[in-house]
Design a protein around this motif. Structure first.
Motif, PDB file in Angstrom:
ATOM      1  N   PRO A 131      17.190 -38.044  -8.730  1.00  0.00           N
ATOM      2  CA  PRO A 131      16.583 -38.362  -9.975  1.00  0.00           C
ATOM      3  C   PRO A 131      15.862 -37.768 -10.247  1.00  0.00           C
ATOM      4  O   PRO A 131      14.226 -37.905  -9.484  1.00  0.00           O
ATOM      5  CB  PRO A 131      16.980 -39.814 -10.419  1.00  0.00           C
ATOM      6  N   PHE A 132      15.182 -37.069 -11.793  1.00  0.00           N
ATOM      7  CA  PHE A 132      13.969 -36.890 -11.715  1.00  0.00           C
ATOM      8  C   PHE A 132      13.314 -38.194 -12.379  1.00  0.00           C
ATOM      9  O   PHE A 132      13.717 -38.754 -13.697  1.00  0.00           O
ATOM     10  CB  PHE A 132      14.221 -35.467 -13.058  1.00  0.00           C
ATOM     11  N   SER A 133      12.276 -37.993 -11.724  1.00  0.00           N
ATOM     12  CA  SER A 133      11.323 -39.530 -11.723  1.00  0.00           C
ATOM     13  C   SER A 133       9.803 -39.506 -11.563  1.00  0.00           C
ATOM     14  O   SER A 133       9.618 -38.691 -10.151  1.00  0.00           O
ATOM     15  CB  SER A 133      11.669 -40.671 -11.207  1.00  0.00           C
ATOM     16  N   PHE A 134       8.956 -39.625 -11.666  1.00  0.00           N
ATOM     17  CA  PHE A 134       7.674 -39.382 -11.504  1.00  0.00           C
ATOM     18  C   PHE A 134       7.595 -40.333 -10.299  1.00  0.00           C
ATOM     19  O   PHE A 134       6.175 -40.076  -9.380  1.00  0.00           O
ATOM     20  CB  PHE A 134       6.647 -39.592 -12.693  1.00  0.00           C
ATOM     21  N   ARG A 135       8.210 -41.734 -10.151  1.00  0.00           N
ATOM     22  CA  ARG A 135       8.243 -42.648  -9.212  1.00  0.00           C
ATOM     23  C   ARG A 135       8.925 -41.266  -7.600  1.00  0.00           C
ATOM     24  O   ARG A 135       7.728 -41.735  -6.922  1.00  0.00           O
ATOM     25  CB  ARG A 135       8.818 -43.786  -9.617  1.00  0.00           C
ATOM     26  N   SER A 136       9.761 -41.245  -7.972  1.00  0.00           N
ATOM     27  CA  SER A 136      10.101 -40.451  -6.044  1.00  0.00           C
ATOM     28  C   SER A 136       9.433 -38.745  -6.356  1.00  0.00           C
ATOM     29  O   SER A 136      10.135 -39.258  -5.194  1.00  0.00           O
ATOM     30  CB  SER A 136      11.433 -39.977  -6.994  1.00  0.00           C
ATOM     31  N   ILE A 137       8.818 -38.510  -7.537  1.00  0.00           N
ATOM     32  CA  ILE A 137       8.521 -37.054  -6.950  1.00  0.00           C
ATOM     33  C   ILE A 137       7.273 -37.934  -6.556  1.00  0.00           C
ATOM     34  O   ILE A 137       6.385 -36.929  -5.398  1.00  0.00           O
ATOM     35  CB  ILE A 137       7.769 -36.676  -8.118  1.00  0.00           C
ATOM     36  N   GLY A 138       6.390 -38.710  -6.858  1.00  0.00           N
ATOM     37  CA  GLY A 138       4.873 -39.364  -6.201  1.00  0.00           C
ATOM     38  C   GLY A 138       5.778 -40.113  -4.886  1.00  0.00           C
ATOM     39  O   GLY A 138       5.179 -39.923  -3.934  1.00  0.00           O
ATOM     40  N   LYS A 139       6.663 -40.565  -5.161  1.00  0.00           N
ATOM     41  CA  LYS A 139       6.733 -41.404  -3.189  1.00  0.00           C
ATOM     42  C   LYS A 139       7.642 -39.960  -1.996  1.00  0.00           C
ATOM     43  O   LYS A 139       7.274 -39.813  -1.132  1.00  0.00           O
ATOM     44  CB  LYS A 139       8.127 -41.689  -2.691  1.00  0.00           C
ATOM     45  N   ALA A 140       7.655 -38.763  -3.030  1.00  0.00           N
ATOM     46  CA  ALA A 140       7.531 -37.381  -2.232  1.00  0.00           C
ATOM     47  C   ALA A 140       6.541 -37.198  -1.702  1.00  0.00           C
ATOM     48  O   ALA A 140       6.274 -36.639  -0.338  1.00  0.00           O
ATOM     49  CB  ALA A 140       9.034 -36.727  -2.449  1.00  0.00           C
ATOM     50  N   ILE A 141       5.807 -36.917  -2.520  1.00  0.00           N
ATOM     51  CA  ILE A 141       4.616 -36.201  -2.228  1.00  0.00           C
ATOM     52  C   ILE A 141       3.811 -37.122  -1.308  1.00  0.00           C
ATOM     53  O   ILE A 141       2.872 -36.547  -0.244  1.00  0.00           O
ATOM     54  CB  ILE A 141       3.776 -36.094  -3.081  1.00  0.00           C
ATOM     55  N   GLY A 142       3.674 -38.523  -1.915  1.00  0.00           N
ATOM     56  CA  GLY A 142       3.183 -39.439  -1.014  1.00  0.00           C
ATOM     57  C   GLY A 142       3.092 -39.004   1.152  1.00  0.00           C
ATOM     58  O   GLY A 142       2.417 -39.495   1.190  1.00  0.00           O
ATOM     59  N   LEU A 143       5.183 -38.882   1.111  1.00  0.00           N
ATOM     60  CA  LEU A 143       5.774 -39.170   2.148  1.00  0.00           C
ATOM     61  C   LEU A 143       4.667 -37.604   2.837  1.00  0.00           C
ATOM     62  O   LEU A 143       4.159 -37.510   3.923  1.00  0.00           O
ATOM     63  CB  LEU A 143       7.107 -38.606   2.317  1.00  0.00           C
ATOM     64  N   THR A 144       5.028 -36.519   1.908  1.00  0.00           N
ATOM     65  CA  THR A 144       3.936 -35.233   2.640  1.00  0.00           C
ATOM     66  C   THR A 144       2.508 -35.748   3.033  1.00  0.00           C
ATOM     67  O   THR A 144       1.897 -35.155   3.618  1.00  0.00           O
ATOM     68  CB  THR A 144       3.994 -34.581   1.445  1.00  0.00           C
ATOM     69  N   LEU A 145       1.851 -36.330   2.074  1.00  0.00           N
ATOM     70  CA  LEU A 145       0.483 -36.827   2.416  1.00  0.00           C
ATOM     71  C   LEU A 145       0.016 -37.424   3.661  1.00  0.00           C
ATOM     72  O   LEU A 145      -0.410 -37.266   4.417  1.00  0.00           O
ATOM     73  CB  LEU A 145      -0.584 -37.450   1.248  1.00  0.00           C
ATOM     74  N   ARG A 146       1.521 -38.465   3.611  1.00  0.00           N
ATOM     75  CA  ARG A 146       1.006 -39.554   4.519  1.00  0.00           C
ATOM     76  C   ARG A 146       1.477 -38.989   5.951  1.00  0.00           C
ATOM     77  O   ARG A 146       0.834 -39.194   7.159  1.00  0.00           O
ATOM     78  CB  ARG A 146       1.717 -40.363   4.749  1.00  0.00           C
ATOM     79  N   THR A 147       1.719 -38.025   5.975  1.00  0.00           N
ATOM     80  CA  THR A 147       2.354 -36.847   7.279  1.00  0.00           C
ATOM     81  C   THR A 147       1.662 -36.196   7.821  1.00  0.00           C
ATOM     82  O   THR A 147       1.148 -35.206   7.580  1.00  0.00           O
ATOM     83  CB  THR A 147       3.883 -36.376   6.743  1.00  0.00           C
ATOM     84  N   ARG A 148       0.997 -36.741   8.951  1.00  0.00           N
ATOM     85  CA  ARG A 148       0.078 -36.430   9.764  1.00  0.00           C
ATOM     86  C   ARG A 148      -0.492 -34.563  10.485  1.00  0.00           C
ATOM     87  O   ARG A 148      -0.813 -33.838   9.375  1.00  0.00           O
ATOM     88  CB  ARG A 148      -0.449 -36.796  10.887  1.00  0.00           C
ATOM     89  N   ARG A 149       1.117 -34.783  11.447  1.00  0.00           N
ATOM     90  CA  ARG A 149       1.367 -33.487  11.560  1.00  0.00           C
ATOM     91  C   ARG A 149       1.404 -32.064   9.878  1.00  0.00           C
ATOM     92  O   ARG A 149       1.043 -30.817  10.045  1.00  0.00           O
ATOM     93  CB  ARG A 149       2.792 -33.305  12.105  1.00  0.00           C
ATOM     94  N   SER A 150       1.564 -32.101   8.650  1.00  0.00           N
ATOM     95  CA  SER A 150       2.512 -31.766   8.267  1.00  0.00           C
ATOM     96  C   SER A 150       1.493 -31.425   7.077  1.00  0.00           C
ATOM     97  O   SER A 150       0.912 -30.570   7.127  1.00  0.00           O
ATOM     98  CB  SER A 150       3.905 -32.163   6.938  1.00  0.00           C
ATOM     99  N   MET A 151       0.237 -32.189   7.161  1.00  0.00           N
ATOM    100  CA  MET A 151      -0.594 -32.253   6.372  1.00  0.00           C
ATOM    101  C   MET A 151      -1.772 -31.285   7.393  1.00  0.00           C
ATOM    102  O   MET A 151      -3.058 -30.536   6.941  1.00  0.00           O
ATOM    103  CB  MET A 151      -1.466 -33.206   5.678  1.00  0.00           C
ATOM    104  N   GLY A 152      -2.089 -31.239   8.446  1.00  0.00           N
ATOM    105  CA  GLY A 152      -2.959 -30.763   9.408  1.00  0.00           C
ATOM    106  C   GLY A 152      -2.340 -28.901   9.146  1.00  0.00           C
ATOM    107  O   GLY A 152      -3.527 -28.496   8.734  1.00  0.00           O
ATOM    108  N   TYR A 153      -1.461 -28.894   9.831  1.00  0.00           N
ATOM    109  CA  TYR A 153      -0.748 -27.926   9.585  1.00  0.00           C
ATOM    110  C   TYR A 153      -0.710 -27.481   8.179  1.00  0.00           C
ATOM    111  O   TYR A 153      -1.300 -25.935   7.999  1.00  0.00           O
ATOM    112  CB  TYR A 153       0.502 -27.463   9.888  1.00  0.00           C
ATOM    113  N   ALA A 154      -0.944 -27.428   7.343  1.00  0.00           N
ATOM    114  CA  ALA A 154      -0.797 -27.195   6.227  1.00  0.00           C
ATOM    115  C   ALA A 154      -2.109 -26.670   5.625  1.00  0.00           C
ATOM    116  O   ALA A 154      -2.750 -25.563   4.840  1.00  0.00           O
ATOM    117  CB  ALA A 154      -0.724 -28.527   4.976  1.00  0.00           C
ATOM    118  N   MET A 155      -3.391 -27.813   5.935  1.00  0.00           N
ATOM    119  CA  MET A 155      -4.992 -27.018   6.113  1.00  0.00           C
ATOM    120  C   MET A 155      -5.111 -25.824   6.622  1.00  0.00           C
ATOM    121  O   MET A 155      -5.784 -24.584   6.161  1.00  0.00           O
ATOM    122  CB  MET A 155      -5.501 -28.591   6.378  1.00  0.00           C
TER     123      MET A 155
END
Length: 434
Positions: free
Chosen positions: A227-251
């Motif tokens: 469902p479109f909600s800022f809360r669900s989007i925020g959770k998805a972005i938060g998961l991305t930011l908290r995933t060390r491998r994802s953010m390390g390789y993104a940088m």
């Protein structure tokens, strides 16, 4: 080809959800669209990705003409056409992914293509450089849909080494665009003004619209819609930011893309006008480097199943740094202008290693984020593109008539990228089989 990982429910194969009469194949509703085959799937994904590069590379031979038409006092200012386009791509990616997770991939792609067409039309009739920059920004906002959705569609159907293989094959086709796009731009300039280049961009958007609309069904299955909600989007972005491998390789992706964007933004001045003064032979030099990148992507696609993403990409970034050091050393030794063949060989080597590295980095960044693929692709794509645009703008505007700023960019950005890879992998390279 491996089987799609997110298979639709049985009802997608027969109206009753069953397998049909004994001994017969499951029946598909007559109105259900067929998935494209493997080759067509790769080609369509590659064209979606290729629109981004096409809209930059076929315009490069026109930089001199545009600079003259608008009487730009600072020759570096013409590079803004590249970076405004990239800023549009980067900013819009933050929106397309979350919305596509709600509404599906198809309607968002069609909306993006419509925005791209509008930007192309404005550029076609622009009477001043400022309006042309605005048009390029709008083009980038539209092109971002293809950039995000190409990756999300692949992630909808594949993961792991299969995903890396598809991305590498798509990248190989995508990288043929820089081989032919500058030559196409030069040919268009032979028959008319730089405005006609934007006609070619319009034609590409129409081809994509028709092909995707006819052949590619919706790949986001109902159970993965959110469902479109800022809360669900925020959770998805938060998961991305908290995933060390994802953010390390993104940088690391953002830093390495920064070196590529520095090269693209200053290529016309390096090869065509200021340093080597190749003139109409500029597309030949540019195509040679792009061809090496395409070869590397082909090798990556064939080797990733045997060697794994980490072995290839970690070796690639280490080699990239070594080549960057050689570029800096030769730039200093030859007062900022190494012999043309030597410089082309070093740039080609760096781009070869880039193509062995970044597609695998992207796959490893996305691998833990399958449940939020659209938003994660959107966030990582937007973040890395804006980062690359900023770094490219800074280093591109440092152009001083020599290749030293570009060479320093390769060395410094590659070294910083290695640092983030080490952070992502907790200090270990080549440590996993994936």
């Amino acid at each position: 080809m491996s089987q799609p990982l997110r298979a639709p429910a049985p009802a997608a194969d027969s109206p009753t959800g069953g397998s049909g009469p004994a001994g017969s194949a499951p029946r598909r509703p007559a109105t259900a669209p067929m998935r494209p085959g493997f080759v067509e799937f790769v080609a369509l994904i590659a064209l979606l990705m290729g629109m981004t590069a096409f809209s930059i590379d076929n315009l490069l031979p026109a930089f001199g003409a545009i600079r003259a038409d608008f009487a730009l006092a600072n020759p570096n200012h013409v590079q803004v056409m590249v970076y405004a386009y990239l800023i549009g791509i980067g900013a819009a990616q933050f929106l397309y992914g979350p919305v596509s997770d709600v509404l599906g991939r198809r309607p968002i792609l069609f909306a993006g293509l419509a925005i791209y067409v509008a930007g192309s039309a404005i550029a076609l009739f622009a009477q001043d450089f400022q309006l042309l920059i605005v048009a390029r920004l709008i083009q980038g906002i539209g092109a971002a849909a293809g950039r995000v959705l190409a990756i999300a569609i692949v992630r909808d159907r594949f993961e792991g080494r299969d995903m890396a293989r598809i991305m590498s094959l798509s990248m190989m086709v995508f990288l043929t665009v820089p081989i032919i796009a500058p030559a196409l731009g030069s040919a268009i300039l032979f028959f008319g003004s730089w405005h006609l280049i934007f006609v070619a961009m319009l034609a590409l958007a129409v081809i994509l619209w028709v092909w995707f609309g006819v052949r590619m069904p919706e790949t986001l299955h109902a159970e993965y819609r959110i469902p479109f909600s800022f809360r669900s989007i925020g959770k998805a972005i938060g998961l991305t930011l908290r995933t060390r491998r994802s953010m390390g390789y993104a940088m690391a992706i953002g830093l390495m893309m920064g070196s590529l964007m520095t090269y693209v933004g200053s290529a016309s001045q390096v090869f065509q006008t200021d340093v080597y003064q190749l003139g109409n032979l500029f597309p030949v030099a540019f195509a040679a480097v792009a061809g090496i990148m395409a070869l590397a992507s082909f090798l990556n696609a064939s080797l990733v199943h045997r060697l794994g993403m980490r072995r290839l990409s970690h070796a690639g970034i280490l080699g990239f740094i070594v080549v960057g050091a050689l570029m800096v050393g030769s730039s200093v030794a030859f007062d900022g202008k190494p012999p043309l063949l030597l410089f082309c060989a070093m740039v080609a080597a760096a781009q070869f290693l880039f193509a062995l590295t970044v597609p695998n980095f992207n796959s490893m960044a996305m691998e833990p984020l399958g449940a939020v693929a659209g938003t994660a692709s959107s966030f990582i794509g937007g973040f890395t593109t804006l980062m690359a645009a900023l770094l490219g703008f800074m280093l591109g505007n440092a152009f001083d008539g020599t290749v030293l700023p570009l060479s320093l960019g390769y060395l410094v950005l590659g070294s910083l990228g290695l640092g983030f890879v080490l952070w992502a992998e907790k200090g270990r390279l080549f440590s996993h089989a994936a």
